[in-house]
Design a protein around this motif. Structure first.
Motif, mmCIF file in Angstrom:
data_model
loop_
_atom_site.group_PDB
_atom_site.id
_atom_site.type_symbol
_atom_site.label_atom_id
_atom_site.label_comp_id
_atom_site.label_asym_id
_atom_site.label_seq_id
_atom_site.Cartn_x
_atom_site.Cartn_y
_atom_site.Cartn_z
ATOM 1 N N CYS A 112 -15.927 11.266 3.576
ATOM 2 C CA CYS A 112 -15.382 12.598 3.297
ATOM 3 C C CYS A 112 -13.957 12.511 2.737
ATOM 4 O O CYS A 112 -13.125 11.758 3.238
ATOM 5 N N ARG A 113 -13.672 13.318 1.721
ATOM 6 C CA ARG A 113 -12.371 13.278 1.047
ATOM 7 C C ARG A 113 -11.517 14.519 1.324
ATOM 8 O O ARG A 113 -10.503 14.736 0.670
ATOM 9 N N ARG A 114 -11.901 15.348 2.284
ATOM 10 C CA ARG A 114 -11.200 16.633 2.491
ATOM 11 C C ARG A 114 -9.738 16.457 2.899
ATOM 12 O O ARG A 114 -8.955 17.398 2.780
ATOM 13 N N THR A 115 -9.382 15.291 3.422
ATOM 14 C CA THR A 115 -8.023 15.126 3.936
ATOM 15 C C THR A 115 -7.087 14.419 2.953
ATOM 16 O O THR A 115 -6.030 13.923 3.342
ATOM 17 N N ALA A 116 -7.450 14.400 1.678
ATOM 18 C CA ALA A 116 -6.615 13.725 0.675
ATOM 19 C C ALA A 116 -5.201 14.299 0.647
ATOM 20 O O ALA A 116 -4.221 13.561 0.462
ATOM 21 N N ASP A 117 -5.065 15.618 0.855
ATOM 22 C CA ASP A 117 -3.725 16.225 0.819
ATOM 23 C C ASP A 117 -2.889 15.794 2.024
ATOM 24 O O ASP A 117 -1.658 15.663 1.923
ATOM 25 N N ILE A 118 -3.539 15.553 3.175
ATOM 26 C CA ILE A 118 -2.816 15.070 4.354
ATOM 27 C C ILE A 118 -2.297 13.655 4.084
ATOM 28 O O ILE A 118 -1.168 13.306 4.451
ATOM 29 N N ASP A 169 0.695 13.787 1.941
ATOM 30 C CA ASP A 169 1.869 14.187 2.714
ATOM 31 C C ASP A 169 2.469 12.995 3.462
ATOM 32 O O ASP A 169 3.692 12.834 3.530
ATOM 33 N N LEU A 170 1.610 12.134 4.033
ATOM 34 C CA LEU A 170 2.102 10.935 4.700
ATOM 35 C C LEU A 170 2.847 10.032 3.721
ATOM 36 O O LEU A 170 3.901 9.470 4.055
ATOM 37 N N VAL A 171 2.303 9.907 2.516
ATOM 38 C CA VAL A 171 2.950 9.087 1.482
ATOM 39 C C VAL A 171 4.307 9.677 1.122
ATOM 40 O O VAL A 171 5.307 8.957 0.981
ATOM 41 N N LYS A 173 0.884 0.288 6.260
ATOM 42 C CA LYS A 173 0.351 -1.005 5.826
ATOM 43 C C LYS A 173 0.753 -2.121 6.785
ATOM 44 O O LYS A 173 -0.088 -2.943 7.186
ATOM 45 N N LYS A 174 2.036 -2.155 7.174
ATOM 46 C CA LYS A 174 2.507 -3.235 8.042
ATOM 47 C C LYS A 174 1.938 -3.127 9.456
ATOM 48 O O LYS A 174 1.652 -4.128 10.106
ATOM 49 N N THR A 175 1.779 -1.900 9.946
ATOM 50 C CA THR A 175 1.353 -1.701 11.334
ATOM 51 C C THR A 175 -0.161 -1.795 11.491
ATOM 52 O O THR A 175 -0.666 -2.515 12.361
ATOM 53 N N THR A 176 -0.881 -1.055 10.635
ATOM 54 C CA THR A 176 -2.335 -0.946 10.798
ATOM 55 C C THR A 176 -3.119 -1.900 9.916
ATOM 56 O O THR A 176 -4.328 -2.081 10.124
ATOM 57 N N GLY A 177 -2.455 -2.488 8.900
ATOM 58 C CA GLY A 177 -3.151 -3.351 7.948
ATOM 59 C C GLY A 177 -3.894 -2.585 6.876
ATOM 60 O O GLY A 177 -4.515 -3.181 6.000
ATOM 61 N N LEU A 178 -3.826 -1.243 6.924
ATOM 62 C CA LEU A 178 -4.583 -0.395 6.017
ATOM 63 C C LEU A 178 -3.677 0.216 4.955
ATOM 64 O O LEU A 178 -2.447 0.130 5.037
ATOM 65 N N LEU A 179 -4.279 0.860 4.004
ATOM 66 C CA LEU A 179 -3.573 1.650 3.001
ATOM 67 C C LEU A 179 -3.806 3.125 3.304
ATOM 68 O O LEU A 179 -4.891 3.491 3.780
ATOM 69 N N PRO A 180 -2.831 3.986 3.061
ATOM 70 C CA PRO A 180 -3.047 5.410 3.334
ATOM 71 C C PRO A 180 -4.222 5.938 2.523
ATOM 72 O O PRO A 180 -4.217 5.873 1.294
ATOM 73 N N ASP A 181 -5.234 6.430 3.210
ATOM 74 C CA ASP A 181 -6.415 6.932 2.517
ATOM 75 C C ASP A 181 -7.194 7.856 3.440
ATOM 76 O O ASP A 181 -7.199 7.681 4.669
ATOM 77 N N ALA A 182 -7.891 8.818 2.826
ATOM 78 C CA ALA A 182 -8.713 9.764 3.583
ATOM 79 C C ALA A 182 -9.920 9.096 4.228
ATOM 80 O O ALA A 182 -10.591 9.696 5.073
ATOM 81 N N TYR A 183 -10.211 7.879 3.829
ATOM 82 C CA TYR A 183 -11.325 7.089 4.352
ATOM 83 C C TYR A 183 -11.216 6.901 5.869
ATOM 84 O O TYR A 183 -12.205 6.941 6.594
ATOM 85 N N ALA A 203 3.605 11.584 13.642
ATOM 86 C CA ALA A 203 3.569 12.097 12.265
ATOM 87 C C ALA A 203 2.375 13.019 12.039
ATOM 88 O O ALA A 203 2.454 13.973 11.252
ATOM 89 N N LEU A 204 1.274 12.757 12.736
ATOM 90 C CA LEU A 204 0.056 13.546 12.556
ATOM 91 C C LEU A 204 -0.152 14.558 13.685
ATOM 92 O O LEU A 204 -1.144 15.295 13.672
ATOM 93 N N ASP A 205 0.787 14.575 14.645
ATOM 94 C CA ASP A 205 0.711 15.489 15.790
ATOM 95 C C ASP A 205 -0.622 15.332 16.526
ATOM 96 O O ASP A 205 -1.337 16.305 16.775
#
Length: 494
Positions: free
Chosen positions: A104-110, A113-115, A124-134, A205-207
């Protein structure tokens, strides 16, 4: 009296249960398809109660079909579609909304906002991931923001969050155990893969209240028990589907890699006890490991792999059975210059473009249905090629062999084309249900069925190997055209 391991394999398109004996023979299996819900363009949901009821139904069905007594089942292992997000009421056990599926891609705007808050490097450093709605984090925020009263209930400790493994474990244990494992936690975009803790900065950051999050236990231990016809059967293994497949392919040593050809495609390489930070659009994640060990992997995710064949079947109605794609692809000698980029929900690694959309390019008056089918088949292999190149660049280690599994790996045309386009042998195991096998391995290690990973390696059974046959000039020409086609699909919905 035999020792049996029951694997519950809850995937994106179906729930399955597979019963293995201690020599890895499949005694029986049962499967039930899941309803896919598309409430808006780019949105994907599932009914969480259907996820549970279908998984419970196939579990009971495989026991009934095989005639194995519940008391002869040593343990249950769970493996699951990852990132899919469920929030439920702690008291009633009812989900507050449909599950939001990983696609689902509905959270792309969120994510945007994080970016904009400058959190990309921290993520990236903490979770090993890239910011993505995935990933799960922004899906949780969306649910808390959009379901009336949800955030207040979450703050009062009245809601629980889980990926599908957590949801099934909670239901199977009658609400006694609210837990996940490191492989699934590492896919939420909320988990510090180095300290092995939930990250407070991202929660703030995400409450997202920490009270809703599950405990993180190892991938191989007894979490609790479920009642099957009066017998208390331990649940003793748990891993996200791709890490489970890596374990099921016995990729226990650094540098060993597998690709799963399922709804998406997921290439994972074991990097041992050292997390490798990618410079080429891959993500660092936690791999499944026996209790007491932490193991890491590099991963590249393709959002639409085998799903492109389902699309040709269900939406375009080019054929009635998915396996017919192999037949039609071989009815033409080549793709006729046609390239299909299946960016239906954006592009994953190495592009990470949430706004890419699907494209078919190179059409001419002579294009036939078979050319489009072949282009769809080839698109799966091209996307895996991009992952292989990124992984080799990140690690500096050339792949010697790619282990293949998943439903689409049965397609001989695809496996041969994959070998040709990456110029490496592609091997298919004798037991292709490696995701379920990995869950069985983890459960069996926790309950003493197998001694250690060395014993599992000796038991693992190889299958067929496909060797490259394409010359370099043709390979280079095809991949150049593929990358031109990808360029046409990028940023389309921006």
């Amino acid at each position: 009296m035999g020792r049996y391991l029951l694997a519950l394999d809850q995937g994106t398109t179906s729930s399955r249960a597979i019963l293995f004996d201690e020599t890895q023979n499949i005694i029986g299996s049962s499967q039930k398809e899941l309803t896919q819900l598309y409430p808006q363009e780019g949105w994907v949901e599932q009914d969480a109660m259907e996820i549970w009821s279908s998984q419970y139904a196939v579990m009971m069905e495989v026991i009934a079909k095989t005639g194995v007594a519940p008391g002869d089942i040593t343990a249950i292992g769970i493996t699951n579609q990852r990132e899919t997000t469920i929030l439920w009421d702690k008291a009633t056990g009812r989900p507050i909304h449909n599950a939001i599926v990983w696609q689902c891609r509905r959270t792309a705007d969120i994510v945007d906002d994080l970016v904009s808050q400058g959190l990309t490097d921290h993520i990236k450093k903490t979770t090993g991931l890239l910011p993505d709605a995935y990933f799960s984090a922004t899906k949780i925020k969306w649910l808390l923001d959009h379901v009336e009263g949800a955030r207040d209930k979450a703050r009062r400790g009245e809601l629980l969050f889980g990926t599908v493994d957590t949801w099934l474990l909670w239901k199977l244990t009658g609400g006694a155990v609210h837990a996940t494992d490191p492989t699934n936690a590492s896919r939420t975009m909320l988990y510090d893969i180095h300290t092995l803790c939930w990250d407070n900065a991202l929660l703030d950051a995400l409450d997202i209240p920490k009270a809703i999050l599950p405990a993180v236990l190892s991938s191989s231990e007894v979490y609790g028990h479920t009642d099957i016809q009066g017998h208390k059967v331990p649940i003793a293994g748990m891993a996200g589907d791709q890490q489970s497949a890596l374990f099921g392919q016995t990729c226990f040593a650094p540098g060993q890699a597998k690709n799963t050809y399922g709804t998406g495609c997921f290439l994972l390489m074991n990097t041992g006890d050292t997390p490798v930070e990618s410079k080429n659009g891959l993500v660092t994640t936690i791999a499944a490991a026996p209790s007491g060990r932490t193991c890491y992997a590099l991963e590249g995710s393709v959002f639409v792999g085998g799903a492109v064949i389902q699309w040709l079947r269900d939406e375009l109605r080019f054929f009635s059975e998915s396996q017919d794609a192999e037949y039609y692809a071989q009815k033409v000698s080549d793709n006729g210059g046609v390239y299909l980029v299946p960016a239906f929900t954006g592009l994953g690694a190495p592009h990470w473009d949430m706004y890419a959309r699907g494209a078919i390019v190179g059409l001419t008056r002579g294009t036939r249905r078979e050319h489009i089918i072949r282009a769809a088949q080839e698109s799966i292999a091209y996307q895996v090629l991009d992952l292989v190149r990124a992984m080799e660049s990140d690690t500096g280690v050339p792949l010697t062999e790619l282990k293949a599994d998943g439903g689409a790996s049965r397609d001989g045309f695809l496996m041969q084309f994959q070998s040709d386009i990456i110029d490496r042998p592609v091997s298919r195991p004798a037991i292709r249900e490696t995701t379920a096998l990995g869950a069985a391995y983890l459960a069996g290690l926790a309950t003493g069925v197998w001694r250690d990973t060395e014993e599992l390696s000796t038991l693992w059974k190889p299958g067929k190997t496909f060797s490259p046959q394409m010359d370099k000039e043709e390979r280079d020409r095809l991949t150049t055209q593929w990358h031109k086609a990808v360029g046409r699909s990028l940023h389309w919905a921006k």
